[in-house]
Design a protein around this motif. Structure first.
Motif, mmCIF file in Angstrom:
data_model
loop_
_atom_site.group_PDB
_atom_site.id
_atom_site.type_symbol
_atom_site.label_atom_id
_atom_site.label_comp_id
_atom_site.label_asym_id
_atom_site.label_seq_id
_atom_site.Cartn_x
_atom_site.Cartn_y
_atom_site.Cartn_z
ATOM 1 N N GLN A 144 -1.936 -8.542 3.001
ATOM 2 C CA GLN A 144 -1.397 -7.098 3.457
ATOM 3 C C GLN A 144 -2.388 -6.128 2.967
ATOM 4 O O GLN A 144 -2.505 -6.279 1.594
ATOM 5 N N ASP A 190 -2.358 -2.888 2.752
ATOM 6 C CA ASP A 190 -2.067 -1.882 1.565
ATOM 7 C C ASP A 190 -1.798 -2.354 0.171
ATOM 8 O O ASP A 190 -2.008 -1.779 -0.737
ATOM 9 N N LYS A 191 -1.114 -3.770 0.273
ATOM 10 C CA LYS A 191 -0.548 -4.322 -0.723
ATOM 11 C C LYS A 191 -2.198 -4.583 -1.646
ATOM 12 O O LYS A 191 -2.037 -4.578 -2.823
ATOM 13 N N VAL A 231 -5.215 -3.134 -1.696
ATOM 14 C CA VAL A 231 -5.334 -1.956 -2.367
ATOM 15 C C VAL A 231 -4.758 -1.438 -3.454
ATOM 16 O O VAL A 231 -5.195 -1.246 -4.543
ATOM 17 N N LYS A 232 -3.394 -1.613 -3.440
ATOM 18 C CA LYS A 232 -2.546 -1.316 -4.564
ATOM 19 C C LYS A 232 -2.804 -2.154 -5.746
ATOM 20 O O LYS A 232 -2.749 -1.695 -6.996
ATOM 21 N N ASP A 270 -10.305 -7.890 1.627
ATOM 22 C CA ASP A 270 -9.409 -7.670 2.638
ATOM 23 C C ASP A 270 -8.750 -8.675 3.098
ATOM 24 O O ASP A 270 -9.054 -9.923 3.020
ATOM 25 N N ASN A 326 6.226 -1.651 -3.819
ATOM 26 C CA ASN A 326 6.871 -1.181 -2.487
ATOM 27 C C ASN A 326 7.125 -2.358 -1.823
ATOM 28 O O ASN A 326 6.888 -2.351 -0.529
ATOM 29 N N GLN A 327 7.153 -3.594 -2.079
ATOM 30 C CA GLN A 327 7.075 -4.889 -1.383
ATOM 31 C C GLN A 327 8.508 -5.031 -0.660
ATOM 32 O O GLN A 327 9.312 -5.118 -1.453
ATOM 33 N N ASP A 368 7.933 -8.076 4.104
ATOM 34 C CA ASP A 368 6.404 -8.141 3.607
ATOM 35 C C ASP A 368 6.061 -9.577 2.629
ATOM 36 O O ASP A 368 5.188 -10.137 2.942
#
Ligand code: SAM
Ligand code: SF4
Length: 375
Positions: free
Chosen positions: A128, A130-131, A133-134, A140, A169-170, A174
């Motif tokens: 994912q 966004d994960k 990136v975090k 990617d 935030n998982q 997810d």
């Protein structure tokens, strides 16, 4: 004694960017390091270590990091062929390299295979965006899928995907999504680590919000069930494999086998002909290492420490522990741990039969308390 298999770990200490959760010995590439000089030093380091392993051969090799896939196939070829001249590599040895999804392409993978690599371990972490990136990753989801599919086309002996769960935030969905993406690529081996916050990292100083314990438990339960349904057997807390595809290199660590460790900060454990077990630790920083100072520390592991070390490794595995391996690998008599084992059995951490000990589900849940019995 030399029934004890001997593996070789090789550490490559550079990464393009440091991930905020990572406490491995890895250094950000500022200007391109002298990769060639590093390979030459690894070879010299092994030549010096050869005194610790008279007439033995190599059972498995793991090239880890850092980001080993920053090294070209030519350099990996040079490394492996020189290793074989110094200490023979068994014909059927598992030879793994770790690769980051952004630093691989088909030519590089092909080159590694021609150099003798027969297993690739890809650091996917999540599918994912966004994960990723975090987590400070520089690839990617598309690159992760491409790297997995490339590894598959090579028909290697095996390949592995590293995934992490319990991410900032998982949600449960997810985490399951990540596993489903991995299962679709069908790697023979899947490492599924729960993210831990390590003190000397960016996450350690600024901890992100992680799923609470109930959610973590649910992620683990559902994920474990999904992996099991798809034919992945859990053989260690974070390691899942299709039948016959367990990582031979890690199995050797966990069965308290011997290993050489070359490269920055690498550790070795080597049983000597007189039964002594020595530990070697190499210089951690690339600067000192590249100046030719390889061995930082070398000492005998004391007899008092051995039972704890043996069981700490052995009980990570879910397979039974053969009793004869305790004597074979520690050079201690079985009666030296009789009392401690009786306590562990009484507390329902272990069960035993004539040949082996088996950790119970209760023992797995209270692994630290089980190991304290041997301190
Ligand atoms: C030696 S590391 C790095 C391999 C490779 N450089 C990469 O990052 O893809 C091997 C694996 O350990 C896991 N790992 C690293 N730090 C972790 C942490 N703090 N918590 C859980 N797993 C971690 C990651 O899944 C990683 O792929
Ligand atoms: S790429 Fe891998 S070894 Fe490098 S910093 Fe990130 S997690 Fe650590």
């Amino acid at each position: 004694m030399y029934k004890i298999p001997m593996s070789l770990y090789i550490h490559m200490p550079w990464c393009v960017q440091k991930c905020p959760y990572c406490d491995f010995n890895s250094h950000t590439v500022k200007k391109t390091p002298d990769y060639q000089a590093y390979i030459a030093n690894l070879i010299k380091d092994l030549q010096q270590d050869a005194i610790f392993c008279s007439n033995r051969s190599i059972h498995s090799i793991f090239i880890g990091g850092g980001t080993p896939s920053l090294f070209s196939a030519e350099l990996i070829d040079k490394l492996l062929s020189n290793i074989n001249k110094i200490i023979p590599i068994n014909k059927d040895a598992e030879i793994t390299i770790e690769a980051n999804p952004n630093s691989v392409d088909i030519e590089r993978f092909n080159g590694y295979q021609q150099a003798g690599i027969n297993r690739i371990s890809i650091g996917v972490q999540s599918f994912q965006a966004d994960k990723l990136v975090k987590l400070g990753r520089i690839h990617d989801p598309k690159e992760a899928i491409t790297a997995g599919k490339l590894a598959k086309t090579l028909n290697l002996r095996s390949f592995n995907l590293d995934l992490m769960h319990g991410l900032p935030n998982q949600s449960i969905d997810d985490a399951i999504y990540d596993l489903k993406q991995a299962i679709a690529i069908a790697p023979p081996h899947l490492s599924w680590y729960q993210l831990t916050i390590e003190p000397n990292t960016l996450f350690g100083s600024k901890p992100p919000v992680l799923p609470d314990d109930d959610k973590l438990w649910e992620i683990y339960q559902q994920g474990h069930q999904l992996l099991t349904q798809h034919g992945y057997q859990q053989y260690e807390t974070s390691a899942y494999a299709k039948e016959g595809s367990q990582c031979q290199h890690n199995l050797n660590y966990w069965r308290f086998g011997d290993y050489l460790g070359i490269g920055c900060g690498a550790h070795g454990k080597l049983t000597q002909p007189d039964g002594k077990i020595i530990r070697t630790i190499k210089t951690r920083h690339p600067k000192g290492y590249l100046e030719g100072r390889y061995l930082d520390k070398c000492y005998d592991v004391s007899k008092e420490e051995l039972p704890f070390e043996f069981f700490m490794n052995r009980f990570r595995l879910f397979e039974p522990t053969p009793k004869h391996e305790f004597e074979q690998r520690t050079y201690l008599p079985l009666h030296s741990v009789e009392k401690q084992l009786a306590t562990a059995i009484e507390k329902n951490y272990l069960i035993e039969n004539k040949e082996s000990w088996q950790i119970t589900d209760h023992g797995k849940l209270f692994l630290n308390s089980l190991l304290e019995v041997f301190l």
